[in-house]
Structures are given as structure tokens and as C-alpha cells.
Design a protein around this motif. Structure first.
Motif, short mmCIF file in Angstrom:
data_model
loop_
_atom_site.label_atom_id
_atom_site.label_comp_id
_atom_site.label_asym_id
_atom_site.label_seq_id
_atom_site.Cartn_x
_atom_site.Cartn_y
_atom_site.Cartn_z
N VAL A 18 -1.09 7.42 1.30
CA VAL A 18 -2.14 6.65 1.96
C VAL A 18 -3.48 7.06 1.35
CG1 VAL A 18 -3.29 6.17 4.16
CG2 VAL A 18 -0.80 6.45 4.08
N GLY A 19 -4.26 6.06 0.98
CA GLY A 19 -5.53 6.33 0.30
C GLY A 19 -6.70 6.49 1.25
N GLY A 20 -6.63 7.51 2.10
CA GLY A 20 -7.72 7.78 3.05
C GLY A 20 -7.48 7.11 4.38
N GLY A 21 -7.78 7.83 5.44
CA GLY A 21 -7.61 7.29 6.79
C GLY A 21 -8.83 7.53 7.65
N PHE A 22 -9.19 8.81 7.86
CA PHE A 22 -10.39 9.21 8.59
C PHE A 22 -10.39 8.67 10.03
CE2 PHE A 22 -11.45 8.21 4.12
CZ PHE A 22 -11.43 9.51 3.65
N GLY A 23 -9.20 8.44 10.60
CA GLY A 23 -9.09 7.89 11.95
C GLY A 23 -8.93 6.39 11.97
N GLY A 24 -9.34 5.71 10.89
CA GLY A 24 -9.28 4.25 10.86
C GLY A 24 -7.90 3.69 10.71
N LYS A 25 -6.92 4.52 10.31
CA LYS A 25 -5.55 4.04 10.14
C LYS A 25 -4.61 4.57 11.23
CE LYS A 25 -6.17 2.99 5.27
NZ LYS A 25 -5.96 3.39 3.87
N LEU A 26 -5.22 5.02 12.32
CA LEU A 26 -4.41 5.29 13.52
C LEU A 26 -4.08 3.97 14.21
CD1 LEU A 26 -6.34 8.39 14.90
CD2 LEU A 26 -3.99 8.38 14.04
N ASP A 27 -4.97 3.01 14.07
CA ASP A 27 -4.72 1.67 14.57
C ASP A 27 -4.02 0.88 13.46
OD1 ASP A 27 -5.67 -0.36 16.85
OD2 ASP A 27 -5.81 -1.36 14.90
N ASN A 28 -3.10 0.00 13.83
CA ASN A 28 -2.24 -0.63 12.83
C ASN A 28 -2.27 -2.15 12.91
OD1 ASN A 28 -0.87 1.88 11.75
ND2 ASN A 28 -0.38 2.06 13.92
N LEU A 29 -3.46 -2.73 13.07
CA LEU A 29 -3.56 -4.17 13.23
C LEU A 29 -2.97 -4.92 12.04
CD1 LEU A 29 -4.54 -6.65 14.76
CD2 LEU A 29 -6.79 -6.34 13.70
N GLN A 30 -3.22 -4.43 10.81
CA GLN A 30 -2.72 -5.14 9.64
C GLN A 30 -1.20 -5.20 9.64
OE1 GLN A 30 -3.07 -1.98 9.55
NE2 GLN A 30 -1.92 -1.03 7.90
N ALA A 31 -0.56 -4.15 10.18
CA ALA A 31 0.90 -4.11 10.22
C ALA A 31 1.46 -5.06 11.27
CB ALA A 31 1.37 -2.68 10.48
N THR A 32 0.83 -5.10 12.44
CA THR A 32 1.31 -6.04 13.46
C THR A 32 1.05 -7.48 13.01
OG1 THR A 32 -0.78 -5.83 14.68
CG2 THR A 32 1.02 -4.39 15.34
N GLN A 33 -0.03 -7.70 12.27
CA GLN A 33 -0.30 -9.04 11.73
C GLN A 33 0.80 -9.46 10.76
OE1 GLN A 33 -4.21 -8.48 10.01
NE2 GLN A 33 -5.23 -9.58 11.66
N VAL A 34 1.13 -8.58 9.81
CA VAL A 34 2.09 -8.97 8.78
C VAL A 34 3.50 -9.14 9.33
CG1 VAL A 34 2.89 -6.71 7.91
CG2 VAL A 34 2.58 -8.62 6.32
N VAL A 35 3.84 -8.38 10.37
CA VAL A 35 5.15 -8.53 10.99
C VAL A 35 5.26 -9.90 11.66
CG1 VAL A 35 6.62 -7.69 12.86
CG2 VAL A 35 5.62 -6.08 11.24
N LYS A 36 4.21 -10.30 12.37
CA LYS A 36 4.22 -11.63 12.98
C LYS A 36 4.35 -12.72 11.92
CE LYS A 36 1.39 -10.38 17.01
NZ LYS A 36 0.08 -10.54 17.69
N ILE A 37 3.61 -12.56 10.82
CA ILE A 37 3.63 -13.56 9.75
C ILE A 37 5.01 -13.61 9.11
CG2 ILE A 37 2.68 -14.12 7.48
CD1 ILE A 37 0.06 -12.74 8.44
N ALA A 38 5.60 -12.45 8.80
CA ALA A 38 6.91 -12.41 8.15
C ALA A 38 8.00 -12.99 9.04
CB ALA A 38 7.24 -10.97 7.76
N LYS A 39 7.91 -12.75 10.33
CA LYS A 39 8.93 -13.27 11.25
C LYS A 39 8.90 -14.79 11.28
CE LYS A 39 10.68 -12.84 15.97
NZ LYS A 39 10.46 -12.24 17.31
#
Length: 582
Positions: free
Chosen positions: A395-416
Motif C-alpha cells: 500500500v502506497g501510504g495510508g495515514f488514516g485515510g485508508k481505514l475507510d474503504n469507500l473505493q472497495a465497496t464501490q467497485v464491489v457493487k459495480i462488479a456485481k
């Protein structure tokens, strides 16, 4: 509960909802020695255990070839835990660093672990790994004592070889001891770990284990993942926060030139086998939004918070009486400190790949919390946890910003909906829109000092964020910390998403507190270092301040404020006092 079905928890952290099968987690390891341990287990820290023990959420495996593998849910975000944790294990086991492998952040291969953040991996997870390494070393020495017919006290270890200190030719390797054996141990007694003078690797400069992969572009980040049949998604970003989609015309895009438009409520995406063509097609969508009138902007946000603040609550335990403190003060100083919204802007944008295969889902994501994402997806999709696998590669840096996973829930909805594997990479514009920003906040401080330069009054009010880092380490007899996180009209304080940002809340609280301490010191006509020492009783903190001053070469100013451009700041986080001189 069946001994083979376990619920895994970390002390002080949210308990996993998933029953983890020891058989499932450990299958495929073959022979060797396995040490199970749990972050937060007091025995691993050399403390007494009271009540029910936590079960394992990480483990070590010493294989039949002598290689050591550590399985942990922690994520390599770029700060180096892949190396530092391996360094810790190698030191306690007395093996070379290149004989240690790290398996990290894959819910299909490692047991549950909380997210990686808050600068806690090294101070909290590291000691537990040391204890596990010490336990494994003790098991191996016991086996060697039997094999060599030598008392354990006469044995020593170097580079994975155990030998008789009185006759070094009598020796046996870890590989020889583990061959044909299957030993599973859980920390049952506080192991004896090395002291500082015994370290061989800990605290020493070494090359990072991932350095070669990263400088030769061999390291795999989520954006490097490719799945057969995968397409790329670009999401339609609303014009403002809080805007709702009123109408959408996708006729110029959907089904044209290999494009597919997917919609799930407010989420709209264009798919194509080439990301640049998906981006180009996105601009052809015709969307209308209902845009709410904002309650404030970046300039009026602070006044809005303070004018509309709810009742608030006292944070921590106040001391003394504020009126008494004000009467004792030679001078009262009042000031308000403002800190605005700040994005994370990591080098690697939020990225995720979703791939459904039958009733199973695999997600690769740039996340700090693979198991948190797994839990969210199982709830959203109503799928069993064992059917949802989340992998966080480099992972290329997080700093707390990647504790939330909106991009992942978005892509799962799209892929489904699309019925095919999908990769979503947020653009830089997406990053600055969808990010969980550091919350804007205002901190009001009313303080007073007496004729001796002692702080006697501290009335501290926070508007817009939390109280981490607000705890008072200065010795003030009359103090109170108030927290205002709700508005009196019941509305949400913030118009955009906020979250953890590099020691969340502590950065703003430290800025406000230390700025104010400097102002008080100047009003009192006292050197800022002397003023801090005069108002801190804690001896450890005083030693840190003095050590920092010595390293910096601090000399007292002839007047206060000195006008010479030197500065001091002190703080406390993750149980550690910190000072900065510049």
C-alpha cells in the motif's frame, strides 16, 4: 465452544465476528513448530493474565527447512513493518534476517487482526512478536537439550544453530530439530526475552526486505493486479458534497464503443477494457443534480461550529475550580486556534479490484484494514465471511485515510452488477472529493499564570473534532477540557466525510496547546523551555525535554519572546512523550 472453532479478539479493539478455524488457518503448513499468540495478551508482555485469554491473531511457523514465517494481519503501508517485524522475530530466534518470511494482510491466509494505524504496530505488535520468538526459541532449545543430551543452561544459539557452549562441535540446527515434527504451542508462561544489550538486529540499520522489489518495480500494488476479463471503472463524481442525482442520460455511452454504464443509486460508473477510454466516455454522461445550499464554507466553518455548538461534555477528569484558578492568575490569556480540513493525498490513490467467482468474492484493495473491509462486505452482500477474501498488497501510504474503504465497496457493487472483474482507481480529483478529511476544528483556550510563572488556569474547549492529544501533561491545579461534537440543531457538524488523519485529533490539539503555551511564556517573560520545565512535574517528560534541548543546542533567550526564530513543541501519544526543537 468447540476448541477448534475460535473467536479472535485484540485487547482494547473490536472483536472479530468471524469464528476462525484453527484447522483452516494452519492447514498447508506441513511439519515444524507453530507458536500462536494474540496482540494484547498480557502474558506475551510479561504480565499476569486475568480472566479469559484472547486467542491467537498471529502466529510464527518454523518449518522443517528451518525457515521462519510470520503470519499477521498487519499491512505494509510503506513505513516498514514488513522489515521491522521480521527484524524483531529474527533477533529473538537468533536467525538471520533473510531466513524470515512475512505473510501479511490477506484474510484468506492470516488470522484476524485489527487495522494498521495510529503508529501502534511497532510498540504494540512488536513486543508480542518478540515474545513469540522467545517462546519458539525456548521450545527449540528444549528439543536440542534432549537431542544432544545436554542441560538447557549449557546451550546457546547463533544463526539458527544450537550448540553446547563447552563443546561447540556438539550442535544441531533448527531444521534438524523440526524435521518430521508437528508441534503447536500457545504462550502459556511469560517468556524470557532479550534485554537491550543482547540485541543483534533490533535497533540496527538494515536494508528493507521490500527495497529491491520497490526500486526495480517488481512490487505489486492493487493497481498492478490483473484478472482475466477485467475492465476498468471510472465513477461519476457529484459537483458538491451532499448533492443528489436528479436525472441521468447515458444514451451516448452505454453500449457504445465497448462501454458499459452501471448505476446503483447515487453510484454511477463507466466501464471499459481501457481506463483512458472509460475516462473519456465518463465526460459524455449527462447528469443533473439537486445541490443543497451549504451551511458554511472554508472561511465561516469555525464561527459556525462555535455559534451553533451544543451543550458539550467534559472530557476526562477536571481538576480544581476554574473561578479559583482565574482569581489566582496574575494574567489571563484567551485565544482561539483554527485548523482547516486537510486531505491525505497519498502517493497511491485509493484503488480496488473485485472479482466474483460463483459464490465467492476476492477483493484486492489499498486498505489499512483488510478485516474491517471483509466485515463490511459480508454485511452488505449477506455473504459468509469464508466466501469473502480481502488482500491488501503493498500500500502506497495510508495515514488514516485508508481505514475507510469507500473505493472497495464501490467497485464491489459495480462488479456485481457488471458480472465481470472490475478495477477502480480514484483520480486525484476523486481523492480530494471522496477522502475522509481531517476535520476542521476550532480550539478555544482560556488560561492564566501566577507571579511565579506557574499555570493556574486551563479552560480548553474543542469544536469540530475529538480530544485525542488534549490530555493535559502540564501541571495545572484548575483545569477542564470540554468537547463539542454536536450542534444544538442536531445537524451533522461536517458537510463532507471526515476521519483519521495522522495521529487523529492530536495534531490539531498539539498545535493549539503548544501555540498557547508559547504565548503564555512570552507574556510571562520566561524562556519557552524554562516555562515548560517549570510547569511539568513528570520526570520522564522532563528528561525528554532536557535531552531534546541538549541535542538541539538550546540556549536560553535574553528576553521573551526572543525574536530569534527558535521553537519548541511537546506532546504525548501512544504512551510516549515527544518533543520537537526547530
Amino acid at each position: 465452544m468447540n476448541d477448534d472453532r475460535l473467536r479472535v479478539a485484540e485487547c482494547g479493539c473490536e472483536e472479530s465476528l468471524y469464528p476462525v478455524s484453527r484447522r483452516d488457518v494452519l492447514k498447508g503448513l506441513g511439519g515444524g513448530i507453530v507458536i500462536l499468540f494474540a496482540t494484547g495478551d498480557p502474558l506475551a508482555k510479561g504480565q499476569r493474565r486475568s480472566g479469559q485469554r484472547p486467542d491467537f491473531n498471529a502466529y510464527l511457523h518454523i518449518a522443517e527447512d528451518g525457515r521462519v514465517t510470520c503470519f499477521t494481519g498487519k499491512v505494509e503501508l510503506g513505513q516498514g513493518p514488513m522489515t521491522s517485524l521480521a527484524q524483531t522475530v529474527a533477533d529473538e530466534l537468533d536467525v538471520s534476517l533473510d531466513s524470515v518470511d512475512m505473510v501479511m494482510s490477506d484474510t484468506g491466509r492470516v488470522p484476524f487482526a485489527p487495522g494498521t494505524g495510529g503508529s501502534t504496530t511497532t510498540p504494540r505488535h512488536g513486543p508480542i512478536l518478540r515474545a513469540a520468538g522467545a517462546e519458539a526459541r525456548a521450545v527449540l532449545i528444549a528439543l536440542a537439550a534432549v537431542r544432544l543430551n545436554v542441560p538447557k543452561e549449557r546451550l546457546a544459539v547463533k544463526e539458527g544453530v544450537i550448540y553446547d557452549k563447552t563443546r561447540k562441535s556438539r550442535r544441531v540446527t533448527y531444521a534438524q530439530l523440526t524435521k518430521g515434527k508437528r508441534i503447536e504451542r500457545r504462550l502459556e508462561t511469560a517468556p524470557k526475552i532479550k534485554t537491550v544489550g543482547q540485541y543483534n538486529l533490533i535497533g540496527k540499520p538494515i536494508k528493507r526486505l521490500d527495497a529491491r522489489e520497490k526500486v526495480t518495480a517488481q512490487a505489486k500494488y492493487t493497481g498492478d493486479i490483473r484478472v482475466p476479463g477485467m475492465v476498468y471503472a471510472k465513477v461519476l463524481r457529484p459537483p458538491t458534497h451532499g448533492a443528489t442525482l436528479k436525472s441521468l442520460d447515458s444514451s451516448e455511452v452505454d453500449g457504445k464503443d465497448g462501454c458499459q454504464v452501471v448505476r446503483d443509486g447515487e453510484l454511477v460508473a463507466v466501464l471499459h477494457k481501457y481506463p483512458d477510454l472509460a475516462e473519456k466516455a465518463l465526460s459524455k454522461l449527462k447528469a443533473e443534480y439537486d445541490i443543497p445550499e451549504p451551511r458554511f464554507d472554508d472561511k465561516t466553518v469555525f464561527d459556525y461550529f462555535m455559534k451553533n455548538a451544543g451543550k458539550g461534555r467534559v472530557n476526562g477528569k477536571p481538576a480544581g475550580n476554574l473561578d479559583t484558578g482565574e482569581r489566582l492568575a496574575k494574567e489571563v490569556v484567551e485565544q482561539t486556534y483554527l485548523d482547516g480540513y486537510v486531505a491525505h493525498a497519498p502517493m497511491e490513490p485509493h484503488t480496488a479490484v473485485a472479482h466474483f467467482e460463483g459464490n465467492k468474492l476476492t477483493v484486492w484493495a489499498s486498505t489499512q484494514a483488510p478485516f474491517g473491509l471483509q466485515r463490511a462486505l459480508t454485511q452488505d452482500l449477506d455473504m459468509p465471511a469464508e466466501n469473502v477474501r480481502v488482500i491488501a498488497p503493498f500500500v502506497g501510504g495510508g495515514f488514516g485515510g485508508k481505514l475507510d474503504n469507500l473505493q472497495a465497496t464501490q467497485v464491489v457493487k459495480i462488479a456485481k452488477i457488471a458480472g465481470k472483474p472490475v478495477q477502480l482507481v480514484w483520480s486525484r480529483a476523486d481523492e480530494f472529493f471522496y477522502d475522509t478529511f481531517r476535520p476542521a476544528a476550532a480550539v478555544k483556550i482560556k488560561s492564566g499564570f501566577d507571579a511565579d510563572g506557574k499555570i493556574v488556569l486551563w479552560d480548553y474547549a474543542i469544536h469540530g473534532m475529538g480530544a485525542r492529544g488534549a490530555g493535559l501533561f502540564y501541571d495545572v491545579p484548575h483545569n477542564r477540557i470540554m468537547l463539542h461534537q454536536q450542534l444544538r440543531n442536531g445537524e451533522n457538524q461536517h458537510l463532507l466525510r471526515t476521519g483519521a488523519w495522522r495521529a487523529p485529533h492530536n495534531n490539531t490539539n498539539s498545535f493549539a496547546r503548544e501555540s498557547h503555551i508559547d504565548i503564555i511564556a512570552a507574556r510571562a517573560g520566561i524562556d519557552p523551555l524554562e516555562f515548560r520545565l517549570r510547569n511539568i512535574k513528570d520526570e520522564k517528560f522532563r528528561r525528554v525535554l532536557k535531552a531534546g534541548a541538549d541535542k538541539f543546542g538550546w540556549t536560553p533567550a535574553n528576553k521573551a519572546p526572543s525574536g530569534r526564530g527558535y521553537g519548541i513543541a511537546a506532546g504525548f501519544d501512544v504512551g510516549v512523550p515527544v518533543v520537537l526543537f526547530a
